[in-house]
Motif scaffolding. Structure first.
Motif, PDB file in Angstrom:
ATOM      1  N   LYS A 147       0.846  -1.209   0.000  1.00  0.00           N
ATOM      2  CA  LYS A 147       0.000   0.000   0.000  1.00  0.00           C
ATOM      3  C   LYS A 147       0.875   1.251   0.000  1.00  0.00           C
ATOM      4  O   LYS A 147       0.615   2.206  -0.749  1.00  0.00           O
ATOM      5  CB  LYS A 147      -0.898  -0.018   1.231  1.00  0.00           C
ATOM      6  N   ALA A 148       1.917   1.264   0.822  1.00  0.00           N
ATOM      7  CA  ALA A 148       2.823   2.418   0.882  1.00  0.00           C
ATOM      8  C   ALA A 148       3.504   2.652  -0.463  1.00  0.00           C
ATOM      9  O   ALA A 148       3.619   3.791  -0.925  1.00  0.00           O
ATOM     10  CB  ALA A 148       3.868   2.201   1.975  1.00  0.00           C
ATOM     11  N   GLN A 149       3.929   1.557  -1.097  1.00  0.00           N
ATOM     12  CA  GLN A 149       4.592   1.701  -2.391  1.00  0.00           C
ATOM     13  C   GLN A 149       3.631   2.219  -3.458  1.00  0.00           C
ATOM     14  O   GLN A 149       4.018   3.042  -4.300  1.00  0.00           O
ATOM     15  CB  GLN A 149       5.177   0.364  -2.827  1.00  0.00           C
ATOM     16  N   ALA A 150       2.402   1.732  -3.443  1.00  0.00           N
ATOM     17  CA  ALA A 150       1.408   2.205  -4.416  1.00  0.00           C
ATOM     18  C   ALA A 150       1.134   3.695  -4.199  1.00  0.00           C
ATOM     19  O   ALA A 150       1.013   4.465  -5.163  1.00  0.00           O
ATOM     20  CB  ALA A 150       0.126   1.395  -4.294  1.00  0.00           C
ATOM     21  N   GLU A 151       1.026   4.117  -2.947  1.00  0.00           N
ATOM     22  CA  GLU A 151       0.833   5.538  -2.642  1.00  0.00           C
ATOM     23  C   GLU A 151       2.046   6.357  -3.086  1.00  0.00           C
ATOM     24  O   GLU A 151       1.898   7.468  -3.622  1.00  0.00           O
ATOM     25  CB  GLU A 151       0.599   5.713  -1.143  1.00  0.00           C
ATOM     26  N   ASP A 152       3.224   5.816  -2.873  1.00  0.00           N
ATOM     27  CA  ASP A 152       4.470   6.479  -3.270  1.00  0.00           C
ATOM     28  C   ASP A 152       4.494   6.688  -4.792  1.00  0.00           C
ATOM     29  O   ASP A 152       4.778   7.788  -5.287  1.00  0.00           O
ATOM     30  CB  ASP A 152       5.651   5.605  -2.830  1.00  0.00           C
ATOM     31  N   ASP A 153       4.207   5.634  -5.529  1.00  0.00           N
ATOM     32  CA  ASP A 153       4.201   5.717  -6.990  1.00  0.00           C
ATOM     33  C   ASP A 153       3.118   6.676  -7.489  1.00  0.00           C
ATOM     34  O   ASP A 153       3.325   7.450  -8.434  1.00  0.00           O
ATOM     35  CB  ASP A 153       3.972   4.337  -7.604  1.00  0.00           C
ATOM     36  N   LEU A 154       1.969   6.617  -6.847  1.00  0.00           N
ATOM     37  CA  LEU A 154       0.860   7.473  -7.255  1.00  0.00           C
ATOM     38  C   LEU A 154       1.178   8.941  -6.969  1.00  0.00           C
ATOM     39  O   LEU A 154       0.817   9.837  -7.741  1.00  0.00           O
ATOM     40  CB  LEU A 154      -0.419   7.044  -6.541  1.00  0.00           C
ATOM     41  N   ALA A 155       1.868   9.197  -5.867  1.00  0.00           N
ATOM     42  CA  ALA A 155       2.269  10.565  -5.535  1.00  0.00           C
ATOM     43  C   ALA A 155       3.179  11.143  -6.611  1.00  0.00           C
ATOM     44  O   ALA A 155       3.059  12.315  -6.991  1.00  0.00           O
ATOM     45  CB  ALA A 155       2.977  10.586  -4.184  1.00  0.00           C
ATOM     46  N   GLU A 156       4.084  10.301  -7.097  1.00  0.00           N
ATOM     47  CA  GLU A 156       4.980  10.757  -8.165  1.00  0.00           C
ATOM     48  C   GLU A 156       4.202  11.033  -9.446  1.00  0.00           C
ATOM     49  O   GLU A 156       4.440  12.030 -10.124  1.00  0.00           O
ATOM     50  CB  GLU A 156       6.051   9.704  -8.420  1.00  0.00           C
ATOM     51  N   LYS A 157       3.267  10.162  -9.744  1.00  0.00           N
ATOM     52  CA  LYS A 157       2.466  10.344 -10.953  1.00  0.00           C
ATOM     53  C   LYS A 157       1.601  11.605 -10.861  1.00  0.00           C
ATOM     54  O   LYS A 157       1.493  12.373 -11.826  1.00  0.00           O
ATOM     55  CB  LYS A 157       1.571   9.113 -11.166  1.00  0.00           C
ATOM     56  N   MET A 158       1.010  11.819  -9.693  1.00  0.00           N
ATOM     57  CA  MET A 158       0.117  12.963  -9.489  1.00  0.00           C
ATOM     58  C   MET A 158       0.869  14.233  -9.102  1.00  0.00           C
ATOM     59  O   MET A 158       0.287  15.314  -9.065  1.00  0.00           O
ATOM     60  CB  MET A 158      -0.885  12.633  -8.379  1.00  0.00           C
TER      61      MET A 158
END
Length: 610
Positions: free
Chosen positions: A233-244
């Motif tokens: 979950k943390a990694q998905a949030e991390d990746d999504l933060a970079e995308k957004m």
């Protein structure tokens, strides 16, 4: 009928090779059988080639289907490598120790020392921009002829290969590391739900970040004590933060990373990976103290890991806590006296304390190790500067080495915060800059500017602050700043209103976020060490106000010039320059920095201040 059969039989006998033809007819069925076997064998071989070379098997689907019941490579879980073993494409490997990141990502180790932000020594906590291509340097400038130290490898020392060789290639350090066993990030419970974790992880790796986050959130709801689910979950949030490009989402990731480490029964490898990423993301968000606290926790959990202590030292430097960093690196060097990362950082700290001679062996030996985190232009910069100040001509060997490693545009031009492709030459004319109107205004009004400067110097000399960048070998040098990093210093302009009013019409200087506008007074007996400014994004104008007839001169690269009252000198201070004031009275000049004329308007607006 019998007569016809006899006739055919006799015809075969009478034909050439008659008996042989009968034998061949009898063997036809056998040959066909073996031919089909051969075809099938060849098809099998080519199928294997297709699987190997064209990736016909979706290994991830095999992983998901088997879900952790087959562990061929002994890493505690079922993954792609296990699928290959199961399919007979690779042999079962022998397990060895590993330092690889759990997800195959490279761990970024911060190696940016933090020091004073000066013209001579760049603000070391700022990320380095792209360096200037060597072919942009003015061709008339000589390069150092000193040989590069043999202990420092340079790009030119690598032999280019133009074909295949029959000799086996030597494995690189990275290739050897890649063969080491993966870290174990699954506890016993997580192994039982590996298929569900894999499904969510597969979405993340395919870039379906929103779907991956929803999947991991559902897993966390279902299995709240699962560290691997929360880590996903943390990694998905991390990746999504970079995308957004969302700091809010990145903060969620930081909190999720922190939660992972607080769960029970978290594998040590996962604790380390999680907290290191958490510290890195905190640093990115500017939460430097939070990052420091996370690294301190890591060091407490893994006291034998030298790399974590090195990272902790960097965190202290980024906070401006040189004493704390010095203590950390002394501890590291007591346990690992040959650690190159600790040496270059410890040497940097000593140099910032003006312990010039003491800093040299640490910087030099640290660079010579070639260890990760040591090949940084700032360490070449400070080592060369320290050697210059002790009169050691090998300084230019190290500048040359830094240039060959791609850190400096040339031996002379050693700025570290650069925009590539800008025209590079030490001395400029007003016509070459395109700022002729500004130059004419300064020269036309030099008496007004001089008189206001003298009024401040005479009435309140305390307005001229001593140079605090450790650039002087001897003497007294004071400065009175009107603009700094593109911002007007209103309290200073109140003392020299006419001068500031004249400059307001010239945004090429007042908006220069990588420069200053200031008066500079230098007393007799002053020598300024050879040094370079931090960036190639500006040019520096010197307007002579009070210039003694003899004894005042400035060198930029290998050309030395003198000031004249009422005249403007223009040079690029990203090139090495040095100043002597050997007159019997003070020297007063007006310094006006301008944007490099080849910078676009967008670049001028978006470049970070220095």
């Amino acid at each position: 009928m019998k007569q016809k059969k006899a006739a055919r039989k006799q015809a075969r006998k009478d034909s050439p090779g008659g008996n042989t033809a009968i034998k061949s007819e009898k063997k036809t069925g056998g040959n066909s059988f073996f031919s089909w076997l051969l075809v099938l064998a060849l098809l099998g071989a080519w199928l294997s080639v297709g699987v190997m070379w064209f990736d016909l098997v979706d290994y991830n689907s095999v992983v998901g289907a088997l879900g952790g019941v087959y562990d061929a490579d002994g890493d505690g879980d079922f993954d792609v490598e296990d699928a290959k073993v199961l399919l007979g494409l690779t042999e079962k490997p022998v397990t060895v120790a590993s330092h690889e990141n759990p997800l195959g990502e490279k761990e970024s180790t911060s190696n940016s020392p933090h020091g004073s932000t000066s013209d001579a020594e760049p603000p070391l906590e700022v990320k380095i921009e792209e360096s200037i291509p060597a072919n942009q340097i003015s061709p008339e400038l000589p390069s150092a002829t000193q040989p590069v130290p043999t202990s420092v490898s340079t790009p030119e020392s690598i032999t280019e290969t133009t074909g295949f060789t029959e000799e086996p290639s030597v494995e690189s350090k990275e290739e050897k590391e890649a063969k080491k066993k993966k870290q174990k990030i699954l506890n016993k419970f997580d192994k039982t739900i590996k298929s569900e974790i894999n499904a969510a992880e597969k979405l993340r790796k395919k870039g379906k970040l929103e779907e991956s986050l929803h999947a991991f959130e559902a897993l966390v709801q279902k299995f709240p004590q699962s560290p691997r689910c929360r880590y996903g979950k943390a990694q998905a949030e991390d990746d999504l933060a970079e995308k957004m490009r969302s700091n809010e989402m990145l903060l969620k990731a930081v909190n999720s990373y922190r939660e992972v480490a607080e769960l029970p029964d978290v594998p040590p490898d996962l604790v380390k990976a999680t907290l290191k990423r958490c510290a890195d993301r905190q640093q990115f968000l500017g939460r430097t103290r939070g990052s420091l606290a996370t690294l301190e926790k890591l060091v407490q959990i893994f006291p034998e890991d030298i790399s974590l202590k090195n990272d902790l030292g960097v965190a202290h430097l980024l906070l401006g806590d040189n004493k704390g960093a010095k203590r950390i690196y002394e501890e590291v060097l007591a346990r690992a006296p040959h650690d190159g990362f600790a040496k270059v950082h410890y040497g940097f700290i000593l140099k910032s304390e003006n312990k010039i001679a003491e800093s040299i062996p640490y910087l030099r030996e640290g660079l010579e190790t070639g260890e990760p985190g040591t090949d940084d232009g700032r360490f070449y910069f400070h080592l060369g500067d320290a050697l210059q100040r002790t009169g050691d001509k090998s300084a230019y060997d190290w500048y040359e080495a830094g240039h060959r490693r791609g850190h400096f545009a040339s031996v002379w031009q050693r700025s570290l915060y650069n925009v590539p492709g800008l025209r590079a030459q030490p001395w400029w004319t007003a016509e070459e800059t395109g700022y002729t109107a500004l130059v004419k205004m300064l020269e036309r009004n030099w008496l007004t500017i001089r008189d206001e400067a003298l009024s401040v110097l005479d009435s309140n000399r305390g307005q001229f602050l001593p140079e605090d960048e450790n650039l002087r070998e001897t003497g007294d040098w004071g400065q009175f700043t009107l603009w700094q990093q593109g911002r007007k210093v209103a309290s200073s302009c109140r003392h020299v209103p006419k001068t500031c009013g004249l400059l307001e019409r010239y945004p090429e200087t007042t908006s220069c976020k990588r420069g200053q506008i200031k008066f500079s007074v230098m007393q007799a007996g002053t020598h300024v060490w050879p040094h370079t400014g931090p960036t190639n994004c500006r040019l520096r104008m010197h307007l002579g106000l009070i210039i003694p007839s003899k004894g005042c001169r400035i060198r930029c690269t290998n050309q030395t010039r003198e000031w004249e009252e009422g005249k403007v000198l223009i040079f690029d201070d990203s090139f090495e320059h040095e100043v002597w004031q050997e007159a019997e009275s003070f020297r007063l000049i007006f310094i006006v920095d301008v944007w490099h004329p080849e910078l676009t308007q967008l670049q001028r607006q978006t470049l970070s201040p220095i």
